[in-house]
Enzyme design. Sequence first.
Site, mmCIF file in Angstrom:
data_model
loop_
_atom_site.group_PDB
_atom_site.id
_atom_site.type_symbol
_atom_site.label_atom_id
_atom_site.label_comp_id
_atom_site.label_asym_id
_atom_site.label_seq_id
_atom_site.Cartn_x
_atom_site.Cartn_y
_atom_site.Cartn_z
ATOM 1 N N ASP A 172 0.830 -1.212 0.000
ATOM 2 C CA ASP A 172 0.000 0.000 0.000
ATOM 3 C C ASP A 172 0.863 1.260 0.000
ATOM 4 O O ASP A 172 2.002 1.242 -0.475
ATOM 5 C CB ASP A 172 -0.958 -0.043 1.187
ATOM 6 N N SER A 173 0.357 2.354 0.559
ATOM 7 C CA SER A 173 1.051 3.648 0.493
ATOM 8 C C SER A 173 2.385 3.657 1.229
ATOM 9 O O SER A 173 3.240 4.497 0.938
ATOM 10 C CB SER A 173 0.165 4.760 1.064
ATOM 11 N N THR A 174 2.581 2.761 2.168
ATOM 12 C CA THR A 174 3.854 2.718 2.887
ATOM 13 C C THR A 174 5.000 2.334 1.969
ATOM 14 O O THR A 174 6.162 2.608 2.280
ATOM 15 C CB THR A 174 3.789 1.724 4.057
ATOM 16 N N VAL A 175 4.679 1.694 0.827
ATOM 17 C CA VAL A 175 5.732 1.236 -0.084
ATOM 18 C C VAL A 175 5.470 1.584 -1.548
ATOM 19 O O VAL A 175 6.257 1.221 -2.429
ATOM 20 C CB VAL A 175 5.943 -0.296 0.053
#
Length: 275
Positions: free
Chosen positions: A35-38
């Site tokens: 998701d947005s973390t990566v």
Amino acid sequence: MQRNRVLAFLLLAAQLLVQIPESCAKVPALIVFGDSTVDSGNNNQISTVLKSNFQPYGRDYFDGKATGRFSNGRIAPDFISEGLGLKNAVPAYLDPAYNIADFATGVCFASAGTGLDNATSAVLSVMPLWKEVEYYKEYQTRLRSYLGEEKANEIISEALYLISIGTNDFLENYYLLPRKLRKYSVNEYQNFLIGIAADFVTDIYKLGARKMSWSGLSPFGCLPLERTTQLFYGSKCIEEYNIVARDFNTKMEVKVYQLNRELDGIIVAGVFKSV
């Protein structure tokens, strides 16, 4: 929170490499799902409002440009890639500025806003996890065409796979639904997600992945967004959410242990404690 995420991933990578025989310790590529973390910019190329291609995102990136990373600069996979002696930033698979030559040593399939549950990705019209896997299959075909069967298979099997996903399933999906419309209890939903996670690991294992690091959920009840918008809690951390994250991590830790025993040759490392 971003610093903690980087530290968690670095610990994951270290754990994983310790388990790999010294003769096989060289990692030829870093392959990223989640998701947005990566996400390093895939959402820039799809029709969704969830983008980070504007300031102040990217202000501390190499050229001060917003890249689609949900960060002021680089994200965890970028640092890990550099630490492994690969490139200093992992390109997004959908970014037209890159080609298969760039992706041979690292590629990101992640999509900000997605989750394990397909219903989560539908909330903001982002890529579901199954679509990330479909792009990974396409990548394998392109890689074999570019490098040849033997070399491509070597990269696929020796690559380090980073996976960071799950928070959005609760914050963008489960807890946004009125209680009467929720199909599952919290415990049941956790189990539902764990089953999807196990299927995902098994799917990419069958496609050749062997070395994986799975990032557990952070205490998402302390995320600034939740502390700001959940006025009932008076800007304090939401302990109910943190307990859900902790319990999910405990279950995921058990599942990872089972997968390591059941799938021959696989190494899945995970950090399932808050950092």
